[in-house]
Design a protein around this motif. Structure first.
Motif, PDB file in Angstrom:
ATOM      1  N   PHE A 211       0.821  -1.203   0.000  1.00 25.36           N
ATOM      2  CA  PHE A 211       0.000   0.000   0.000  1.00 25.36           C
ATOM      3  C   PHE A 211       0.861   1.263   0.000  1.00 25.36           C
ATOM      4  CE2 PHE A 211      -2.753   3.112   2.257  1.00 25.36           C
ATOM      5  CZ  PHE A 211      -3.796   3.143   1.335  1.00 25.36           C
ATOM      6  N   MET A 212       1.831   1.332   0.909  1.00 26.87           N
ATOM      7  CA  MET A 212       2.702   2.508   0.988  1.00 26.87           C
ATOM      8  C   MET A 212       3.594   2.628  -0.241  1.00 26.87           C
ATOM      9  SD  MET A 212       1.878   4.089   3.686  1.00 26.87           S
ATOM     10  CE  MET A 212       1.128   3.821   5.296  1.00 26.87           C
ATOM     11  N   THR A 213       4.057   1.488  -0.747  1.00 28.83           N
ATOM     12  CA  THR A 213       4.884   1.532  -1.951  1.00 28.83           C
ATOM     13  C   THR A 213       4.086   2.070  -3.130  1.00 28.83           C
ATOM     14  OG1 THR A 213       6.121  -0.392  -1.142  1.00 28.83           O
ATOM     15  CG2 THR A 213       6.362   0.165  -3.464  1.00 28.83           C
ATOM     16  N   GLY A 214       2.832   1.628  -3.241  1.00 29.64           N
ATOM     17  CA  GLY A 214       1.982   2.111  -4.323  1.00 29.64           C
ATOM     18  C   GLY A 214       1.642   3.580  -4.194  1.00 29.64           C
TER      19      GLY A 214
ATOM     20  N   LYS B 152       1.322  12.130   6.630  1.00 27.24           N
ATOM     21  CA  LYS B 152       0.498  11.317   5.727  1.00 27.24           C
ATOM     22  C   LYS B 152       0.784   9.826   5.923  1.00 27.24           C
ATOM     23  CE  LYS B 152      -0.115  14.789   2.095  1.00 27.24           C
ATOM     24  NZ  LYS B 152       0.187  15.158   0.692  1.00 27.24           N
ATOM     25  N   ILE B 153       2.044   9.486   6.139  1.00 29.99           N
ATOM     26  CA  ILE B 153       2.404   8.093   6.386  1.00 29.99           C
ATOM     27  C   ILE B 153       1.731   7.599   7.668  1.00 29.99           C
ATOM     28  CG2 ILE B 153       4.294   6.534   6.997  1.00 29.99           C
ATOM     29  CD1 ILE B 153       4.263   7.219   4.061  1.00 29.99           C
ATOM     30  N   ALA B 154       1.772   8.418   8.728  1.00 30.65           N
ATOM     31  CA  ALA B 154       1.178   8.031  10.004  1.00 30.65           C
ATOM     32  C   ALA B 154      -0.323   7.808   9.875  1.00 30.65           C
ATOM     33  CB  ALA B 154       1.463   9.088  11.071  1.00 30.65           C
ATOM     34  N   VAL B 155      -1.002   8.723   9.188  1.00 33.34           N
ATOM     35  CA  VAL B 155      -2.451   8.599   9.026  1.00 33.34           C
ATOM     36  C   VAL B 155      -2.795   7.384   8.150  1.00 33.34           C
ATOM     37  CG1 VAL B 155      -4.524   9.707   8.099  1.00 33.34           C
ATOM     38  CG2 VAL B 155      -2.848  11.057   9.378  1.00 33.34           C
ATOM     39  N   ALA B 156      -2.068   7.211   7.062  1.00 33.78           N
ATOM     40  CA  ALA B 156      -2.332   6.079   6.173  1.00 33.78           C
ATOM     41  C   ALA B 156      -2.110   4.753   6.901  1.00 33.78           C
ATOM     42  CB  ALA B 156      -1.434   6.165   4.936  1.00 33.78           C
TER      43      ALA B 156
END
Length: 318
Positions: free
Chosen positions: A114-117, A264-268
């Motif tokens: 997910f994060m990579t995408g 954004k990383i933390a929320v995602a």
């Protein structure tokens, strides 16, 4: 169509394909278990190793990112424990299962692809900073609270001594392939050495399939666990996981002035559904297996919608 919507569609489509393949008996259940073993023991550890050894980490130190994310876990875990204990009258061990289920995001099977995408290698590097301490902390918290729950529920004869507890934790920790990959990548980075070209290509080849295989294996696993009752209790935990946890993460990011990318990383990460770890811990505790399985299944299905909402909110607010 916004790029994050495309990523969400791809991620959950791969999970759905795995689920349907298992439902139609196109593959055996043990095949899904084998794929999950490959992801956890080989592909993702190598991916974490390579990421930590080579990433630039240009988005700042991880301290405030950790504070933001683990505050969200603490608030959500505590709320879930109280809801199950007070609202549904369950025992302390079920409260521990509820806390894990509501606070333990699926950062590996779903989070890595997910994060990579969403954010490419930079997103994966930031996620690796969370994963590097997420697993040890969550393992330690689960083991400590497991012992507390045994005593609280009057099963003290089953509890372990402090020395047995510490040795058991260390054994689990340092034999975990993900931890080995994290430590190996960190050591390679600190040494200043580079990965030999041939070895790097081999590692990259195996790590490159981690994302899609992980999502497919997740879909197969969901078919195996399914919805096993206790739907009302599960829905309460899913609501905390998919709404409270990302909300707390966003609030903390704003309060601490976290850089936009890390926020954004933390929320995602906080918006992701729970994974199989909640069921594994429930199985060890000997209670809450149906609650964990139902929560994981429902939460993963609903996250296809709620994750997109939180990403849109983060884009608008941050």
């Amino acid at each position: 169509m916004p790029p994050f919507i495309e990523t969400i569609l791809v991620v959950f489509a791969l999970i759905a394909i795995g689920f349907v393949a298992a439902r139609l008996r196109l593959i055996r259940a043990e095949t899904g278990d084998g794929l999950a073993d490959f992801v956890f023991t080989i592909a993702v550890p190598l991916l974490l190793f390579r990421t930590l050894a080579t990433a630039s980490f240009d988005h700042g130190a991880p301290w405030m990112l950790w504070v933001t994310y683990f505050t969200a876990i603490l608030v959500t875990w505590t709320s879930a424990h109280l809801v199950i204990r007070t609202g549904f009258g369950r025992d302390a061990r079920s409260g521990v299962v509820a806390g894990v289920t509501a606070g333990f995001s699926n950062l590996v099977l779903v989070g890595v692809p997910f994060m990579t995408g969403l954010y490419g290698d930079d997103g994966l590097a930031a996620l690796a900073q969370i994963v590097s301490i997420h697993l040890p902390i969550m393992m330690a918290a689960s083991i400590i609270l497991y012992q507390w729950a045994l005593r609280r529920d009057g099963a003290a004869e089953k509890s372990e001594s402090v020395s047995e507890l510490v040795l058991g934790f260390l054994k689990q920790l340092f034999s975990n392939p993900l931890i080995i990959g994290i430590l190996g990548g960190s050591a390679m980075r600190l040494s200043g050495l580079t990965i030999p070209v041939v070895a790097d290509r081999v590692i990259a080849s195996l790590a490159g399939v981690a994302g899609p295989v992980a999502l497919f294996a997740m879909g197969v696993s969901l078919f195996g666990y399914g919805i096993r009752g206790q739907v009302r209790q599960a829905l309460s935990l899913v609501a905390l996981k998919l709404f409270m946890m990302p909300a707390v993460a966003l609030l903390m990011a704003l309060m601490l002035g976290l850089p936009e990318f890390q926020a954004k990383i933390a929320v995602a990460a906080a918006s992701l559904p729970a994974g199989v770890n909640s069921w594994l811990i429930a199985n060890r505790l000997g209670t809450g297996q149906r609650l964990a399985a139902t929560s994981m299944t429902i939460g993963t299905a609903l996250a296809a919608l709620t994750t997109g909402v939180w990403l849109a909110i983060a884009e608008a607010v941050l």
